[in-house]
Design a protein around this motif. Structure first.
Motif, mmCIF file in Angstrom:
data_model
loop_
_atom_site.group_PDB
_atom_site.id
_atom_site.type_symbol
_atom_site.label_atom_id
_atom_site.label_comp_id
_atom_site.label_asym_id
_atom_site.label_seq_id
_atom_site.Cartn_x
_atom_site.Cartn_y
_atom_site.Cartn_z
ATOM 1 N N MET A 7 0.851 -1.183 0.000
ATOM 2 C CA MET A 7 0.000 0.000 0.000
ATOM 3 C C MET A 7 0.889 1.236 0.000
ATOM 4 N N ILE A 8 0.377 2.315 -0.583
ATOM 5 C CA ILE A 8 1.118 3.573 -0.634
ATOM 6 C C ILE A 8 0.144 4.730 -0.461
ATOM 7 N N ALA A 9 0.595 5.785 0.227
ATOM 8 C CA ALA A 9 -0.267 6.952 0.439
ATOM 9 C C ALA A 9 0.593 8.192 0.622
ATOM 10 N N TRP A 10 0.102 9.311 0.101
ATOM 11 C CA TRP A 10 0.723 10.615 0.318
ATOM 12 C C TRP A 10 0.035 11.292 1.502
ATOM 13 N N ASN A 11 0.785 12.114 2.225
ATOM 14 C CA ASN A 11 0.154 12.863 3.307
ATOM 15 C C ASN A 11 -0.640 14.030 2.727
#
Length: 267
Positions: A7-11
């Motif tokens: 999984m990957i996410a930007w703040n």
């Protein structure tokens, strides 16, 4: 084992990127330089949920199949809060999804046991107005395929999308009071007598006879004092079209489109 990103996410302001790796670590990166800033340690199983706070760029939520829910300060690489989804008598429940509320004061999670978990500030009294257990009576009902390979509900022999709106029941199949039945789309304007399901005794696969919802009454749209339900109207229209197709004589049906238009077949 070669690490894989799950999984990957930007703040919130896109300055940081957080990746979840199948070795149970979370990694915080500078999104401009690609520099690794922090390793976040705490999960004991794979993480498939990374949720950004709606306005605080420091906060990131993670949740995984280990039942752990963490709230991180990704600028410092530290935990600010930890919850563990322990289910009494069943061990922990894997967390499948989480979302923050728009104001950032609450977040909701769903788990592998069908629970909705709500965390946040304030009083829980509003949530106590609804039952802890709410299922549709058609949940887990067996399906079959007809001679045309269409899917049908085994008990009613109807296509699932043409069945009337279901009833809300508890985990044992007992129907909830009528005030809760009106929460189901399509039953908002029903009279009380139409919100009481027909109960009967059904034998389970183990041979045990249990009382279950076996049928339901539909609202007569011509009954005075009742507003017609849009959903019920759509269901009736779809059922009518299906009945017309099933009863149509193939030889009398038009051989091709008329006026350049054709009627697509509904699957």
């Amino acid at each position: 084992m070669k690490p894989k990103v799950t999984m990957i996410a930007w703040n919130q302001n896109d300055n940081y990127v957080v990746t979840a790796v199948n070795n149970h670590l979370l990694k915080v990166w500078n999104s401009s330089t690609g520099q690794l800033l922090h390793d976040l340690v705490g999960h004991a199983d794979e993480v498939f949920v990374l949720e950004t706070h709606p306005f605080d760029c420091r906060i990131m939520l993670s949740a995984g199949h280990d039942g752990n829910i963490f709230i991180w300060d990704i600028t410092k690489g530290t935990k600010t809060k930890h919850y563990f989804n322990m289910i009494e008598g069943q061990g922990h429940g894997a967390v499948f999804d989480c979302k923050f509320s728009p104001d950032g004061q609450h977040f909701a999670c769903t788990d592998s046991h069908g629970h909705l978990l709500i965390f946040g500030f304030g009083c829980s009294r509003p949530y106590e107005k609804i039952p802890d257990q709410m299922f549709f009576h058609t949940d887990y009902r067996p399906l079959i395929r007809d001679s045309n390979n269409y899917v049908l509900d085994e008990q009613t022999q109807q296509a699932p999308h043409l069945m009337p709106p279901p009833f809300l029941v508890d985990v044992d199949g007992n129907p909830h009071p009528t005030k809760y039945q009106r929460l189901v789309p399509g039953r908002e304007n029903c009279a009380d007598e139409h919100l009481i399901p027909q109960l009967g005794y059904v034998a389970t696969s183990d041979g045990e006879v249990v009382e279950q919802v076996i049928g339901q009454q539909t609202v007569d749209q011509d009954e005075p004092g009742l507003e017609p339900s849009i959903l019920d109207g759509m269901i009736r229209q779809l059922q009518l079209e299906q009945d017309q197709r099933n009863g149509a004589d193939p030889e009398s049906a038009p051989s091709g489109p008329q006026n350049g238009e054709g009627t697509p077949r509904r699957g």
